[in-house]
Write an enzyme that holds these catalytic residues in place. Structure first.
Site, mmCIF file in Angstrom:
data_model
loop_
_atom_site.group_PDB
_atom_site.id
_atom_site.type_symbol
_atom_site.label_atom_id
_atom_site.label_comp_id
_atom_site.label_asym_id
_atom_site.label_seq_id
_atom_site.Cartn_x
_atom_site.Cartn_y
_atom_site.Cartn_z
ATOM 1 N N ARG A 165 51.619 58.079 32.207
ATOM 2 C CA ARG A 165 51.476 56.489 32.058
ATOM 3 C C ARG A 165 50.891 56.453 30.672
ATOM 4 N NH1 ARG A 165 47.744 54.461 29.772
ATOM 5 N NH2 ARG A 165 45.946 54.360 31.059
ATOM 6 N N ASP A 170 39.154 59.303 31.089
ATOM 7 C CA ASP A 170 38.802 58.180 30.030
ATOM 8 C C ASP A 170 39.277 56.640 30.531
ATOM 9 O OD1 ASP A 170 38.385 57.276 27.472
ATOM 10 O OD2 ASP A 170 40.143 57.688 26.802
ATOM 11 N N ASP A 171 40.570 56.828 30.880
ATOM 12 C CA ASP A 171 41.105 55.427 31.320
ATOM 13 C C ASP A 171 40.375 54.626 32.374
ATOM 14 O OD1 ASP A 171 43.230 55.447 29.752
ATOM 15 O OD2 ASP A 171 43.942 57.250 30.947
ATOM 16 N N ASN A 216 47.512 48.137 26.028
ATOM 17 C CA ASN A 216 48.011 48.567 24.781
ATOM 18 C C ASN A 216 49.367 49.231 25.139
ATOM 19 O OD1 ASN A 216 45.620 48.743 23.741
ATOM 20 N ND2 ASN A 216 44.944 50.359 24.760
ATOM 21 N N GLU A 241 43.440 62.040 30.278
ATOM 22 C CA GLU A 241 44.156 60.753 29.596
ATOM 23 C C GLU A 241 45.420 60.506 29.892
ATOM 24 O OE1 GLU A 241 41.956 59.579 27.203
ATOM 25 O OE2 GLU A 241 43.175 57.831 27.483
ATOM 26 N N ASP A 242 45.655 59.207 30.410
ATOM 27 C CA ASP A 242 47.128 58.838 30.673
ATOM 28 C C ASP A 242 47.796 59.225 31.507
ATOM 29 O OD1 ASP A 242 46.105 57.049 28.668
ATOM 30 O OD2 ASP A 242 47.839 57.001 27.476
ATOM 31 N N LYS A 288 43.798 61.044 20.409
ATOM 32 C CA LYS A 288 42.384 60.964 20.738
ATOM 33 C C LYS A 288 41.578 62.052 20.129
ATOM 34 C CE LYS A 288 42.719 57.823 24.145
ATOM 35 N NZ LYS A 288 41.870 56.689 24.658
ATOM 36 N N TYR A 334 46.154 56.272 16.179
ATOM 37 C CA TYR A 334 45.805 56.017 17.342
ATOM 38 C C TYR A 334 46.824 54.549 17.725
ATOM 39 C CZ TYR A 334 42.282 55.132 21.019
ATOM 40 O OH TYR A 334 41.519 54.960 22.340
HETATM 41 N N1 LIG Z 1 41.707 49.116 25.914
HETATM 42 C C1 LIG Z 1 41.455 50.098 26.408
HETATM 43 O O1 LIG Z 1 40.681 50.804 26.116
HETATM 44 C C2 LIG Z 1 42.424 50.689 27.742
HETATM 45 C C3 LIG Z 1 43.496 49.863 27.862
HETATM 46 N N2 LIG Z 1 44.507 50.614 28.930
HETATM 47 C C4 LIG Z 1 45.592 49.720 29.368
HETATM 48 O O2 LIG Z 1 45.532 49.496 30.496
HETATM 49 C C5 LIG Z 1 46.954 49.137 30.888
HETATM 50 C C6 LIG Z 1 47.057 49.624 32.253
HETATM 51 O O3 LIG Z 1 46.651 50.922 32.635
HETATM 52 P P1 LIG Z 1 46.367 51.474 33.732
HETATM 53 O O4 LIG Z 1 45.495 50.569 34.815
HETATM 54 O O5 LIG Z 1 46.125 53.066 33.774
HETATM 55 O O6 LIG Z 1 47.880 51.542 34.390
HETATM 56 P P2 LIG Z 1 48.281 51.535 36.025
HETATM 57 O O7 LIG Z 1 49.851 51.475 35.806
HETATM 58 O O8 LIG Z 1 47.638 52.131 36.761
HETATM 59 O O9 LIG Z 1 48.086 49.963 36.344
HETATM 60 C C7 LIG Z 1 48.569 48.892 36.096
HETATM 61 C C8 LIG Z 1 48.472 47.701 37.189
HETATM 62 O O10 LIG Z 1 48.820 46.618 36.571
HETATM 63 C C9 LIG Z 1 49.746 45.807 37.735
HETATM 64 N N3 LIG Z 1 50.532 44.854 37.117
HETATM 65 C C10 LIG Z 1 51.817 45.191 36.644
HETATM 66 N N4 LIG Z 1 52.503 43.997 36.337
HETATM 67 C C11 LIG Z 1 51.736 43.009 36.452
HETATM 68 C C12 LIG Z 1 51.813 41.595 36.380
HETATM 69 N N5 LIG Z 1 52.953 40.935 36.030
HETATM 70 N N6 LIG Z 1 50.642 40.742 36.773
HETATM 71 C C13 LIG Z 1 49.612 41.426 37.180
HETATM 72 N N7 LIG Z 1 49.390 42.669 37.389
HETATM 73 C C14 LIG Z 1 50.349 43.425 37.187
HETATM 74 C C15 LIG Z 1 50.254 46.947 38.244
HETATM 75 O O11 LIG Z 1 50.298 46.495 39.705
HETATM 76 C C16 LIG Z 1 49.007 48.053 38.509
HETATM 77 O O12 LIG Z 1 48.121 47.393 39.583
HETATM 78 C C17 LIG Z 1 47.941 50.029 29.953
HETATM 79 O O13 LIG Z 1 48.757 49.277 29.052
HETATM 80 C C18 LIG Z 1 46.936 50.728 29.120
HETATM 81 O O14 LIG Z 1 47.295 50.998 27.728
HETATM 82 C C19 LIG Z 1 43.947 51.426 29.722
HETATM 83 C C20 LIG Z 1 43.132 52.122 29.423
HETATM 84 C C21 LIG Z 1 42.044 51.871 28.219
HETATM 85 C C1 LIG Z 2 43.069 53.306 25.232
HETATM 86 C C2 LIG Z 2 43.977 53.851 26.271
HETATM 87 O O1 LIG Z 2 43.071 55.007 26.617
HETATM 88 C C3 LIG Z 2 44.875 53.481 26.827
HETATM 89 O O2 LIG Z 2 45.632 52.464 26.512
HETATM 90 O O3 LIG Z 2 45.033 54.073 27.761
HETATM 91 MG MG LIG Z 3 44.464 56.096 28.058
#
Ligand SMILES: NC(=O)C1=CN([C@@H]2O[C@H](COP(=O)(O)OP(=O)(O)OC[C@H]3O[C@@H](n4cnc5c(N)ncnc54)[C@H](O)[C@@H]3O)[C@@H](O)[C@H]2O)C=CC1
Ligand SMILES: CC(=O)C(=O)O
Ligand SMILES: [Mg+2]
Length: 603
Positions: free
Chosen positions: A183, A295-296, A445, A272-273, A201, A130
């Protein structure tokens, strides 16, 4: 094999008690001889007993000595530990991929042994199968590819999916994780290489939720890629065309969903993603038609909300103080917006006021603070956009540093996908937070995309913070015997329970009420003593127990909303009459446990 001394907590002992009574039922196979040895679902390697070798035409195809499951397990762990020893000093990515390869080879050969090894060593192996290693695997997928896993539906398969779905060899499928690779974690568009994410996953589904590995299906929907580097890579295994857009794209997803639910009407599909626009659009399009969730958006929201509620408790306050928390969310994508909507809903429930529920939340994206003055304001972010008149000294597009200095937030939560945006200056500014115990959630991540490292957070923002990250970090040694505790705020704490609870309740849809029940269950899982130490989430070692509890909460919510149609020979009435404890026991009983079953051949 299942060594009690490994587990300290009573929760785990309880989990163990529930599984110690597992008596393997017979497993029907429709093949013989080498076909069985080459099928990882049934293969036991040298573990086939002599009688079974006779019955299944295996005699002579294996060395004569029968090796027990325990011996096979120990042998694998020895090889794993020698690999660890032999790769010491090598670059991290080299070691990570070597570890992934040895686990993947076992996965390809003998699933029962693989899942047992994974379950028993989940803390060590989750970071390999993962996040973070799965990200590296996706980036290098075309080069690492040896044999396929899961199914691939491409834009070229339009019109064929209804028949293609029958190419999958399993009669029954319970859980599907689907991506279009647009993504992948914080790594962007990885096209077909994103298949590593559904595989990882679903490994977590088997380990945490006990979904039978014969009933899981990872799926890649290859609609092209906009990643120029991949399009030019001669080894790239996906379609070499730009991504489909608009109706053309939706037609492909529609066709896939129809095909899946025609063959397996009771399956659950986890999206997912997907890039943000399609994440929201597909959720909206399918959530009232099929049993699915994103999930996201939804899993992440529940995990973050549980952590935010834990933070209030860690500050020595009561949950009723949650609406007063000032929370800055960095990243207005599918994950950030999902978190904000769920947090705002929670505040509205607590205060009974919808209009003011978002007033203490501040949202930033790559262009800074989002206000109503934002040009081309995304409708999905509109309800969180600030009225510039409301916030003295903060303009549209204000930088994160400006926002932190002005707002003095209780919580800084990153879902931006950008490594290091919580810079030294930003973290130092958090020292002026109005809170006695500010929290930092660097949830992006994989590790290199985390908004800050754990060490930097404790160093710059102060030792009294609460810290959580999406990918694992080691606890931080603060000197004088003090430890800065690192939590893993990852949707892995919820998605397995959401899927499992929906499955064993036979839920028609997955509603906000079911997701809220999942989040509340996780939030209430931790004791005050743990929370005081800054521990917001349980140890991943107890993931099966957490998942059973979450699954049972989801089930009860489905029953309460009259959406539970039952599962197997347990009907909706029986589900409705179960006590809370009985629902947990029922969920446990439905978990698959990796143990060799006697194989019975049927022609
Ligand atoms: N810990 C967890 O369980 C999860 C973590 N994530 C992580 O969250 C991150 C984002 O995922 P999504 O929202 O789906 O992506 P996304 O691409 O939909 O959104 C990213 C957002 O970040 C903003 N952004 C980009 N550069 C920036 C900066 N320098 N300063 C402030 N904002 C900025 C963008 O404008 C956009 O609004 C990924 O790295 C993903 O791995 C996502 C889902 C679960
Ligand atoms: C953990 C997860 O779903 C993500 O980083 O997109
Ligand atoms: Mg994800």
């Amino acid at each position: 094999m299942w060594n009690l001394t490994r587990f300290a907590s009573s929760r785990l002992s309880r989990t163990r008690r529930l599984f110690s009574s597992v008596i393997p039922g017979p497993c029907i196979v429709h093949k013989r001889g080498t076909d069985i040895l080459h099928d990882p679902w049934f293969n036991k390697d040298t573990g086939f007993p002599l009688t079974e070798r006779d019955r299944l035409g295996l005699r002579g195809l294996l060395p004569p000595r029968v090796i027990s499951f325990e011996q096979q397990y120990d042998r694998f762990m020895e090889s794993y530990h020698s690999l660890e020893k032999n790769t010491k000093g090598q670059p991290d990515s080299f070691v990570a991929l070597a570890k992934w390869r040895i686990l993947n080879r076992l996965h390809d050969r003998n699933e029962t042994l693989y899942y047992r090894v994974l379950m028993d060593n989940i803390k060590d192996f989750a970071p390999i199968i993962y996040t973070p290693t799965v990200g590296l695997v996706c980036q290098n997928y075309s080069g690492l590819f040896r044999r396929p896993r899961g199914m691939y539906f491409s834009a070229k398969d339009k019109g064929e999916m209804m028949s293609m779905i029958y190419n999958w060899p399993a009669q029954h499928v319970d859980m599907i994780v689907l991506t279009d690779g647009s993504r992948i974690l914080g790594l962007g568009d990885l096209g077909v290489q994103g298949i590593g994410i559904p595989i990882g996953k679903l490994d977590m589904y088997v380990a945490a939720a006990g979904i039978n590995p014969q009933r899981v299906l990872p799926v890649m929907l290859d609609v092209g890629t906009n990643n120029q580097k991949l399009l030019e890579d001669r080894l790239y295994l996906g379609l070499r065309q730009p991504r489909l857009e608009g109706e053309e794209y939706l037609e492909i997803v529609d066709e896939f969903m129809e095909a899946v639910f025609t063959r397996w009407p009771k399956a659950i599909v986890q999206f997912e993603d997907f890039q943000m626009k399609w994440a929201f659009e597909t959720l909206d399009r399918y959530r009232k038609k099929f049993c699915m969730f994103n999930d996201d958006i939804q899993g992440t929201a529940g995990v973050a909300l549980a952590g935010l509620l834990g933070t209030v408790r860690a500050q020595g306050r009561t949950l009723a103080d949650f609406p007063d928390q000032k929370i800055v969310v960095v990243g207005a994508g599918s994950a950030g917006l999902g978190v904000l909507s769920m947090a705002v809903q929670a505040v509205a429930r607590m205060t009974g006021k919808n209009e003011t529920a978002a007033q203490n939340f501040f949202l930033l994206d790559k262009d800074g603070l989002i206000t109503k003055e934002r040009k081309n304001l995304d409708p999905a972010a509109a309800s969180f956009a600030k009225d510039p008149g409301q916030i003295v000294g903060l303009r549209e597009g204000a930088s994160l540093l400006e926002v932190v200095k002005k707002v003095k937030p209780d919580v800084l939560l990153g879902l931006s996908g950008v490594g290091g945006v919580f810079s030294e200056e930003v973290l130092k500014a958090l020292r002026e937070s109005g809170s006695t115990r500010p929290a930092i959630f660097a949830m992006s991540n994989p590790t290199m995309n985390a908004e800050c490292t754990a060490a930097d957070a404790f160093k710059h923002a102060g030792e009294n913070i609460v810290f959580a990250s999406g990918s694992p970090f080691e606890n931080v040694n603060l000197g004088n015997g003090k430890v800065g505790y690192v939590n893993q705020a990852n949707n892995m704490y919820l998605f397995p329970g959401i899927g499992l609870g929906s499955l064993v309740s036979g839920a028609r849809f997955i509603t906000d009420g079911m997701l809220q029940a999942a989040a509340e269950c996780l939030a209430s899982y931790m004791t005050d003593e743990e929370i005081q130490k800054g521990i917001l989430y349980p140890s991943i070692d107890s993931i099966r127990h957490i998942t059973a509890e979450v699954g049972a909460s989801v089930l009860r919510a489905a029953v309460a909303e009259e959406l539970a149609e039952g599962h197997g020979d347990v009907g909706p009435k029986e589900l409705a009459h179960m006590s809370k404890e009985e629902t947990v026991e029922y969920v446990f009983r439905n978990m698959w446990y990796p143990i060799y079953s006697p194989l019975v051949q049927e022609k």
